[in-house]
Design an enzyme around this catalytic site. Structure first.
Site, short mmCIF file in Angstrom:
data_model
loop_
_atom_site.label_atom_id
_atom_site.label_comp_id
_atom_site.label_asym_id
_atom_site.label_seq_id
_atom_site.Cartn_x
_atom_site.Cartn_y
_atom_site.Cartn_z
CG ASP A 25 -1.76 1.25 1.33
OD1 ASP A 25 -2.38 1.60 0.31
OD2 ASP A 25 -1.80 1.90 2.39
CB SER A 26 0.25 4.75 -0.83
OG SER A 26 -0.96 4.81 -0.11
CB CYS A 31 -2.67 1.21 -2.62
SG CYS A 31 -2.79 2.95 -3.01
CD GLU A 33 -2.16 8.85 6.85
OE1 GLU A 33 -1.26 9.67 7.04
OE2 GLU A 33 -2.11 7.95 5.99
CB CYS A 84 -9.84 5.37 -0.08
SG CYS A 84 -8.37 6.03 0.72
CG HIS A 134 -6.46 5.94 4.92
ND1 HIS A 134 -5.68 5.48 3.89
CD2 HIS A 134 -5.61 6.53 5.80
CE1 HIS A 134 -4.42 5.81 4.12
NE2 HIS A 134 -4.34 6.45 5.27
N1 DGL Z 1 -3.85 3.97 -0.09
C1 DGL Z 1 -4.51 5.02 -0.83
C2 DGL Z 1 -5.73 4.47 -1.54
O1 DGL Z 1 -6.29 3.46 -1.17
C3 DGL Z 1 -4.89 6.19 0.07
C4 DGL Z 1 -3.71 7.00 0.56
C5 DGL Z 1 -2.92 7.65 -0.58
O2 DGL Z 1 -3.40 8.63 -1.17
O3 DGL Z 1 -1.85 7.15 -0.87
O4 DGL Z 1 -6.14 5.03 -2.52
#
Ligand code: DGL
Length: 260
Positions: free
Chosen positions: A7-8, A71, A150, A182, A184
């Site tokens: 993931d990012s 992600c 976050e 997303c 989060h």
């Molecule tokens: N992990 C990213 C997503 O699911 C969210 C956070 C980011 O912008 O990197 O799109």
């Protein structure tokens, strides 16, 4: 036979949690690119490059047998590239999420929320139309929700007001199902359900668990759980403790990721 997840940053821990709970005997390596998060406001080229580096790093260093792109932003742009460059099964979150929503919606009106990049890519729209051309799709980028999670602001009046500000216009379209597009957002599911109790709320984890099951990966006793991050961050620690507790975390050098 290990699985890699990337993931990012930290949000993919929601996907890690679902997979780890469903497959207690599979080794799991999670890479959170915390040094370069967020991906959601980057260009297509950058998202593809970062994602290719994460997937390749896990494949070369941990001999993973399958890769999960946790992600949504990376899945929206880099799924095809990763499938092409890696000789293992690759699954993103978009297709399973879209499929779950198509199965769940009764009135064929589905909302999708995600980062700016995910919404701009139309990945969910296209995936939903592939499964059922007749479903109407209403998308909304909600960039403030990632920093909210976050910060740990996962409930309360401010969080509810921001969610309503984003979502009321989508709800007014008459949707009966909402995709949390997303990583989060699953953490915000309780507050979303509190505001809109009638809504079916879908995230991709269920579909991913189903997919991994179908791969028939051999399982091990005392499976490894290993989390790698490219930068130390207090919010990572907070969300990790909240979601999965005490799992070994190791910082890796970003230069190792980029040198492959
Ligand atoms: N992990 C990213 C997503 O699911 C969210 C956070 C980011 O912008 O990197 O799109």
């Amino acid at each position: 036979m290990p699985i890699g997840i990337f993931d990012s940053g930290i949000g993919g821990l929601t996907v890690f949690k679902s997979i780890a709970e469903a497959f207690r005997n599979i080794d799991i390596y999670y890479l959170g690119d915390t040094a370069r998060v967020p991906y959601g406001n980057k260009s297509k080229e950058t998202i593809i490059r970062y994602s290719a580096e994460c997937g390749t790093f896990l494949y070369h260093n941990y001999k993973i047998d399958a890769l999960v792109i946790a992600c949504n932003t990376a899945s929206s742009y880099a799924y095809d590239v990763l499938k092409r460059i890696l000789p293992i099964p690759v699954v993103g979150v978009v297709l399973p999420g879209a499929l779950s929503a198509v199965r769940v919606t009764k009135n064929k009106k589905v909302g999708v929320i995600g980062t700016t990049a995910t919404v701009r890519s139309n990945s969910y729209l296209q995936a939903i139309k592939t499964f059922n051309e007749g479903v109407e799709v209403y998308q909304k980028a909600c960039p403030l929700l990632v920093p909210l999670v976050e910060e740990g602001w996962i409930e309360g009046t401010i969080t509810e007001a921001i969610i309503k500000r984003y979502l009321d216009e989508v709800i007014e379209k008459g949707i009966d199902t909402l995709i949390l597009g997303c990583t989060h957002y699953p953490v915000l599911r309780p507050v979303i359900k509190k505001i809109y109790p009638q809504l079916n709320v879908v995230d991709s984890s269920d579909g991913i668990v189903e997919y991994i099951n179908s791969l028939g990966i051999n399982t091990e006793e005392n499976a490894v759980r290993h989390i790698l991050i490219t930068d130390e961050s207090p919010s990572f620690q907070t969300l990790k403790d909240l979601l999965i507790g005490d799992v070994k975390t190791e910082k890796i050098e970003l230069s190792d990721l980029c040198s492959l």
